[in-house]
Design a protein around this motif. Sequence first.
Motif, PDB file in Angstrom:
ATOM      1  N   CYS A  58       0.839  -1.205   0.000  1.00 13.23           N
ATOM      2  CA  CYS A  58       0.000   0.000   0.000  1.00 13.23           C
ATOM      3  C   CYS A  58       0.871   1.251   0.000  1.00 13.23           C
ATOM      4  N   GLN A  59       1.893   1.261   0.842  1.00 11.73           N
ATOM      5  CA  GLN A  59       2.775   2.422   0.920  1.00 11.73           C
ATOM      6  C   GLN A  59       3.491   2.650  -0.410  1.00 11.73           C
ATOM      7  N   ASP A  60       3.943   1.584  -1.038  1.00 11.31           N
ATOM      8  CA  ASP A  60       4.633   1.703  -2.329  1.00 11.31           C
ATOM      9  C   ASP A  60       3.716   2.269  -3.415  1.00 11.31           C
ATOM     10  N   LEU A  61       2.423   1.939  -3.325  1.00 11.16           N
ATOM     11  CA  LEU A  61       1.462   2.355  -4.346  1.00 11.16           C
ATOM     12  C   LEU A  61       0.717   3.642  -3.999  1.00 11.16           C
ATOM     13  N   GLY A  62       1.002   4.212  -2.827  1.00 12.55           N
ATOM     14  CA  GLY A  62       0.310   5.429  -2.413  1.00 12.55           C
ATOM     15  C   GLY A  62      -1.126   5.177  -1.972  1.00 12.55           C
ATOM     16  N   VAL A  63      -1.405   3.968  -1.525  1.00  7.78           N
ATOM     17  CA  VAL A  63      -2.735   3.584  -1.057  1.00  7.78           C
ATOM     18  C   VAL A  63      -2.739   3.630   0.468  1.00  7.78           C
ATOM     19  N   THR A  64      -3.806   4.167   1.049  1.00  5.29           N
ATOM     20  CA  THR A  64      -3.902   4.270   2.507  1.00  5.29           C
ATOM     21  C   THR A  64      -4.392   2.951   3.093  1.00  5.29           C
ATOM     22  N   PRO A  65      -3.577   2.304   3.951  1.00  6.05           N
ATOM     23  CA  PRO A  65      -4.016   1.050   4.574  1.00  6.05           C
ATOM     24  C   PRO A  65      -4.885   1.336   5.805  1.00  6.05           C
ATOM     25  N   LEU A  66      -6.155   0.960   5.742  1.00  7.13           N
ATOM     26  CA  LEU A  66      -7.084   1.102   6.866  1.00  7.13           C
ATOM     27  C   LEU A  66      -7.124  -0.234   7.596  1.00  7.13           C
ATOM     28  N   ILE A  67      -6.808  -0.209   8.873  1.00  5.23           N
ATOM     29  CA  ILE A  67      -6.627  -1.447   9.626  1.00  5.23           C
ATOM     30  C   ILE A  67      -7.839  -1.765  10.489  1.00  5.23           C
ATOM     31  N   LEU A  68      -8.461  -2.904  10.181  1.00  9.25           N
ATOM     32  CA  LEU A  68      -9.563  -3.414  10.988  1.00  9.25           C
ATOM     33  C   LEU A  68      -8.994  -4.178  12.185  1.00  9.25           C
ATOM     34  N   ASN A  69      -9.697  -4.160  13.280  1.00 10.95           N
ATOM     35  CA  ASN A  69      -9.313  -4.909  14.484  1.00 10.95           C
ATOM     36  C   ASN A  69      -7.870  -4.665  14.922  1.00 10.95           C
ATOM     37  N   PRO A  70      -7.451  -3.419  15.095  1.00  7.95           N
ATOM     38  CA  PRO A  70      -6.070  -3.167  15.518  1.00  7.95           C
ATOM     39  C   PRO A  70      -5.779  -3.705  16.923  1.00  7.95           C
ATOM     40  N   LEU A  71      -6.841  -4.006  17.682  1.00 13.47           N
ATOM     41  CA  LEU A  71      -6.662  -4.597  19.007  1.00 13.47           C
ATOM     42  C   LEU A  71      -6.959  -6.095  18.990  1.00 13.47           C
ATOM     43  N   GLY A  72      -7.156  -6.644  17.827  1.00 13.99           N
ATOM     44  CA  GLY A  72      -7.460  -8.059  17.704  1.00 13.99           C
ATOM     45  C   GLY A  72      -8.936  -8.324  17.946  1.00 13.99           C
ATOM     46  N   LYS A  73      -9.366  -9.494  17.541  1.00 10.54           N
ATOM     47  CA  LYS A  73     -10.761  -9.875  17.770  1.00 10.54           C
ATOM     48  C   LYS A  73     -11.031  -9.942  19.262  1.00 10.54           C
ATOM     49  N   LYS A  74     -12.116  -9.341  19.681  1.00 11.05           N
ATOM     50  CA  LYS A  74     -12.514  -9.267  21.098  1.00 11.05           C
ATOM     51  C   LYS A  74     -11.434  -8.604  21.956  1.00 11.05           C
ATOM     52  N   ARG A  75     -10.642  -7.714  21.333  1.00 12.02           N
ATOM     53  CA  ARG A  75      -9.597  -6.944  22.025  1.00 12.02           C
ATOM     54  C   ARG A  75      -8.488  -7.832  22.601  1.00 12.02           C
ATOM     55  N   LEU A  76      -8.248  -8.967  21.997  1.00 14.21           N
ATOM     56  CA  LEU A  76      -7.254  -9.907  22.497  1.00 14.21           C
ATOM     57  C   LEU A  76      -5.852  -9.307  22.518  1.00 14.21           C
ATOM     58  N   ALA A  77      -5.526  -8.442  21.555  1.00 12.30           N
ATOM     59  CA  ALA A  77      -4.194  -7.833  21.498  1.00 12.30           C
ATOM     60  C   ALA A  77      -4.078  -6.595  22.380  1.00 12.30           C
ATOM     61  N   SER A  78      -5.137  -6.248  23.102  1.00 13.92           N
ATOM     62  CA  SER A  78      -5.126  -5.031  23.915  1.00 13.92           C
ATOM     63  C   SER A  78      -4.332  -5.176  25.199  1.00 13.92           C
ATOM     64  N   LEU A  92      -5.619  -6.361  27.759  1.00 13.94           N
ATOM     65  CA  LEU A  92      -6.636  -6.266  28.799  1.00 13.94           C
ATOM     66  C   LEU A  92      -6.855  -7.619  29.466  1.00 13.94           C
ATOM     67  N   PHE A  93      -6.915  -8.674  28.661  1.00 16.47           N
ATOM     68  CA  PHE A  93      -7.118 -10.022  29.180  1.00 16.47           C
ATOM     69  C   PHE A  93      -5.774 -10.736  29.224  1.00 16.47           C
ATOM     70  N   THR A  94      -5.346 -11.158  30.401  1.00 16.49           N
ATOM     71  CA  THR A  94      -4.067 -11.844  30.577  1.00 16.49           C
ATOM     72  C   THR A  94      -4.269 -13.065  31.463  1.00 16.49           C
ATOM     73  N   GLY A  98     -10.438  -9.324  32.405  1.00 16.96           N
ATOM     74  CA  GLY A  98     -10.153  -7.999  31.854  1.00 16.96           C
ATOM     75  C   GLY A  98     -10.453  -6.857  32.802  1.00 16.96           C
ATOM     76  N   GLY A  99     -10.184  -7.039  34.086  1.00 20.92           N
ATOM     77  CA  GLY A  99     -10.365  -5.964  35.060  1.00 20.92           C
ATOM     78  C   GLY A  99     -11.774  -5.857  35.624  1.00 20.92           C
ATOM     79  N   LYS A 100     -12.662  -6.706  35.193  1.00 21.19           N
ATOM     80  CA  LYS A 100     -14.044  -6.677  35.698  1.00 21.19           C
ATOM     81  C   LYS A 100     -14.251  -7.896  36.591  1.00 21.19           C
ATOM     82  N   PRO A 101     -14.332  -7.701  37.913  1.00 25.73           N
ATOM     83  CA  PRO A 101     -14.401  -8.827  38.846  1.00 25.73           C
ATOM     84  C   PRO A 101     -15.485  -9.859  38.522  1.00 25.73           C
ATOM     85  N   ASN A 102     -16.634  -9.416  38.070  1.00 23.54           N
ATOM     86  CA  ASN A 102     -17.718 -10.340  37.753  1.00 23.54           C
ATOM     87  C   ASN A 102     -17.935 -10.486  36.251  1.00 23.54           C
ATOM     88  N   GLY A 103     -16.973 -10.001  35.473  1.00 18.16           N
ATOM     89  CA  GLY A 103     -17.108 -10.044  34.020  1.00 18.16           C
ATOM     90  C   GLY A 103     -16.888 -11.434  33.458  1.00 18.16           C
TER      91      GLY A 103
END
Length: 150
Positions: A22-42, A44-46, A52-57
Amino acid sequence: LATNMFEFNLINRKNIKVIEACQDLGVTPLILNPLGKKRLASGLFTTNDLRGGKPNGPKPFGYKKLEKLNPLHVVQETVADRAKRRGGGNDLDRRMRGRRGSRAYEPEASMSVEVSSAQVAINYVIAKGGIPLVDVYNMETAQEVVACLG
């Protein structure tokens, strides 16, 4: 073609070549799920916090899945801690500090700012050249995303 939309994040990096193309062609890369599905890459959940910080979650991910991501989460926390110690403020504030004759003249102060693992994940996408499209559901998430622009 002006934009290309695809998934890319810390967990799913297989499309790095697409970003480069995209960069080579001058196309803007729009990134879906930058935190991963269900925020797995965030980060938050370890393995230490399955809810994920919610005691009863809910526990959206099993221990075994999160255990595989432990090294990534450790690196995210390390980067976040370094960024916290490095200081804050926006780019203009940093450039103006220390300039004589400037209204913003002040000595560089050691500042502490909050930096989350999610912000590290979003900035990773930005650093690779992508424009992250982050789902925002509340004011807290919106502020966290805006803080990445700082």
